[in-house]
Write an enzyme that holds these catalytic residues in place. Structure first.
Site, PDB file in Angstrom:
ATOM      1  N   GLU A 163       0.373 -39.708  47.402  1.00  0.00           N
ATOM      2  CA  GLU A 163      -0.262 -38.433  47.755  1.00  0.00           C
ATOM      3  C   GLU A 163      -1.129 -38.464  49.017  1.00  0.00           C
ATOM      4  O   GLU A 163      -2.361 -38.288  48.952  1.00  0.00           O
ATOM      5  CB  GLU A 163      -1.116 -37.930  46.591  1.00  0.00           C
ATOM      6  CG  GLU A 163      -0.318 -37.612  45.347  1.00  0.00           C
ATOM      7  CD  GLU A 163      -1.142 -36.927  44.269  1.00  0.00           C
ATOM      8  OE1 GLU A 163      -2.372 -36.842  44.420  1.00  0.00           O
ATOM      9  OE2 GLU A 163      -0.553 -36.476  43.283  1.00  0.00           O
ATOM     10  N   GLU A 374       4.527 -38.091  38.760  1.00  0.00           N
ATOM     11  CA  GLU A 374       3.379 -37.625  37.971  1.00  0.00           C
ATOM     12  C   GLU A 374       3.622 -36.200  37.520  1.00  0.00           C
ATOM     13  O   GLU A 374       4.118 -35.373  38.297  1.00  0.00           O
ATOM     14  CB  GLU A 374       2.072 -37.626  38.793  1.00  0.00           C
ATOM     15  CG  GLU A 374       1.471 -38.986  39.008  1.00  0.00           C
ATOM     16  CD  GLU A 374       0.171 -38.943  39.794  1.00  0.00           C
ATOM     17  OE1 GLU A 374      -0.596 -37.979  39.682  1.00  0.00           O
ATOM     18  OE2 GLU A 374      -0.067 -39.925  40.542  1.00  0.00           O
TER      19      GLU A 374
END
Ligand code: BGP
Length: 471
Positions: A163, A374
């Protein structure tokens, strides 16, 4: 339709959020070790000094994962355990720990899926300017090579970075993550470029080793949708996706940055400082990505902004930015909509948008292999007569697994799903209050582990390859 036999049902964690043992066995200090000690930065001053002590209890945790039937465990390596000072001398005890963890997974047939960088940077490198300094890229490549050589015989899935948008934007725009700088778009875009360049070089190095594994990176996937079909709001949607999707996915998968954004950054003087050689390496690496990891939690609803820029609201309660904030360039703002569902932390719950988003990705980037690295629900789980009854989490995961299945039916190439998180852990800014796991950790009782309702539910899903999901 059941999930294919080679589809991996997994769950994820990250080093700082679970390991604890912050100074044990020669580990160096990290940016997060320092940042969480600054008053007011995290919920009730929580930090990862002990976290859930996974470093010392990994055997117990992996045994529980095996009992749940988990097929793959995504975890991250703490760079400062391997190189306490970011570069230079290797700490053998750090290598030993990850070797032990990997072997423990393999003992039960659990596939280790390893993230090299999930935000905990050795403090020595943070002090040199972290990802703004191109020397950090060189240090990262040395670190990555040590990991490939030490673990690559058994680890066949590597994620280079987790991320980029989050650590870059919260670090240099919102000031909520290290180094805590606010409203500095120049630095924000520079960090993103330096990270993509590091990713490209890491992939090239990995391929030279002929380890015959897979390598990619994980991005947040937060597709923007206009609140209505008006031309202004549709423009806001396009603009948000150019900056939120194209800026991040194009350099990785197409090997070049989107023209639309480049042009505007040139005009505003926010264009990163890059060399032709760096751009060539990014181009060279693009076809070498074996997969893309997507972390999907929620979409974004956007509306065109008109008028003066408003002050940004940031709160610990909403680590990814409060709804209602305008974009840095004051083109659009995010909106909370009456007819949508939200978590207690104001994250929209929308499996439908996940399916639509997956199709947008397929249209833009073709058949790249995807892992959902995720997805999960942050909640305060009720305890009823001693049992952790996390029914909302079961419903959330049920609906998102159905969305993944629908994506596969529509031709999206998805090969695995990792719930965030395997076990309750430290939420970066929200302490232990915001839970995500299948396993509860009792902070009032010596960190004792306890299976939640969702533990039994996920076990059933895995055993039946999704046949037990409610449609
Ligand atoms: C992702 C991170 C994870 C995790 C998750 C939930 O952005 O990769 O590390 O923290 O979000 O976030 P939070 O704990 O803020 O709810």
């Amino acid at each position: 339709m059941k999930f294919a036999n080679d589809f991996l049902f997994g769950a994820a964690t990250a080093s700082y959020q679970v390991e604890g043992a912050w100074d044990q066995d020669g580990k160096g200090e990290t940016n997060w070790d320092q940042f969480t000690k600054i008053p007011g930065k995290t919920f009730e001053g929580t930090n990862g000094d002990v976290a859930i002590d996974h470093y010392n209890r990994y055997k117990e945790d992996v045994a529980l994962m095996a009992e749940m039937g988990l097929e793959s465990y995504r975890f991250s390596i703490s760079w400062a355990r391997i190189f306490p000072n970011g570069r230079g001398e290797i700490n053998q005890k750090g290598i030993d720990f990850y070797n032990n963890l990997i072997d423990e997974c393999l003992k039960y047939g659990i596939v280790p899926f390893v993230t090299l960088y999930h935000w905990d940077l050795p403090l020595a490198l943070e002090k040199e300017g972290a990802w703004l300094n191109k020397n950090t890229v060189d240090a990262y490549i040395d670190y990555a090579k040590v990991c490939f050589n030490a673990f690559g015989d058994r680890v066949k899935h590597f994620i280079t970075f987790n991320e980029t948008v989050v650590f870059a934007s919260l670090g240099y725009m919102a000031g909520a993550h290290p180094p805590g700088i606010e409203n500095d778009p120049k630095k924000y875009f520079q960090v993103t470029h330096n990270v993509f360049y590091a990713h490209a070089r890491a992939i090239i190095e990995y391929k030279k080793l002929n380890q015959f594994g897979a390598i990619g990176l994980s991005h947040v996937f937060c597709p923007a949708f206009a609140v209505d079909d008006s031309p202004e709001n549709k423009f806001a949607e396009m603009h948000a996706n150019q900056y939120g999707i194209n800026w991040f996915f194009d350099p990785i998968l197409k090997g070049e940055y989107p023209e639309y954004v480049i042009k505007q950054l040139e005009e505003s003087d926010f264009l990163p400082d890059w060399t032709l050689e760096e751009l060539a390496i990014i181009k060279q690496a693009a076809p070498l990505n074996d997969f893309m990891g997507l972390n999907y939690y929620q979409p974004m609803r956007v509306e065109r902004v008109s008028g003066e820029a408003q002050e940004q609201i940031h709160s610990l309660e909403n680590s990814t930015g409060s709804l209602g904030n305008a974009s840095f360039d004051n083109v659009y703002k995010t909106v909370k909509m009456e007819d949508k569902k939200y978590t207690k932390w104001d994250w929209e719950i929308s499996p439908e948008s996940f399916v639509t988003g997956l199709e947008i990705l397929k249209d833009n980037y073709g058949q790249i292999k995807l892992y959902i690295t995720e997805n999960g629900l942050g909640d305060e789980d009720p305890i009823i007569e001693g049992e952790v009854c996390d029914i909302p989490r079961i419903n959330f995961l049920n609906d998102h697994l159905n969305a993944v299945k629908e994506g596969i039916n529509r031709g999206v190439h998805i090969k695995g799903f990792y719930s965030w998180s395997a076990i309750d852990l430290l939420s970066w800014l929200n302490g232990y209050k915001k839970q995500y796991g299948f396993i509860y950790v009792d902070h009032n009782n010596g960190l004792e582990r306890k299976k939640k309702a969702s533990f039994h539910w996920y076990k059933g899903v895995i055993e039946t390859r999704g046949a037990t999901l409610n449609r």
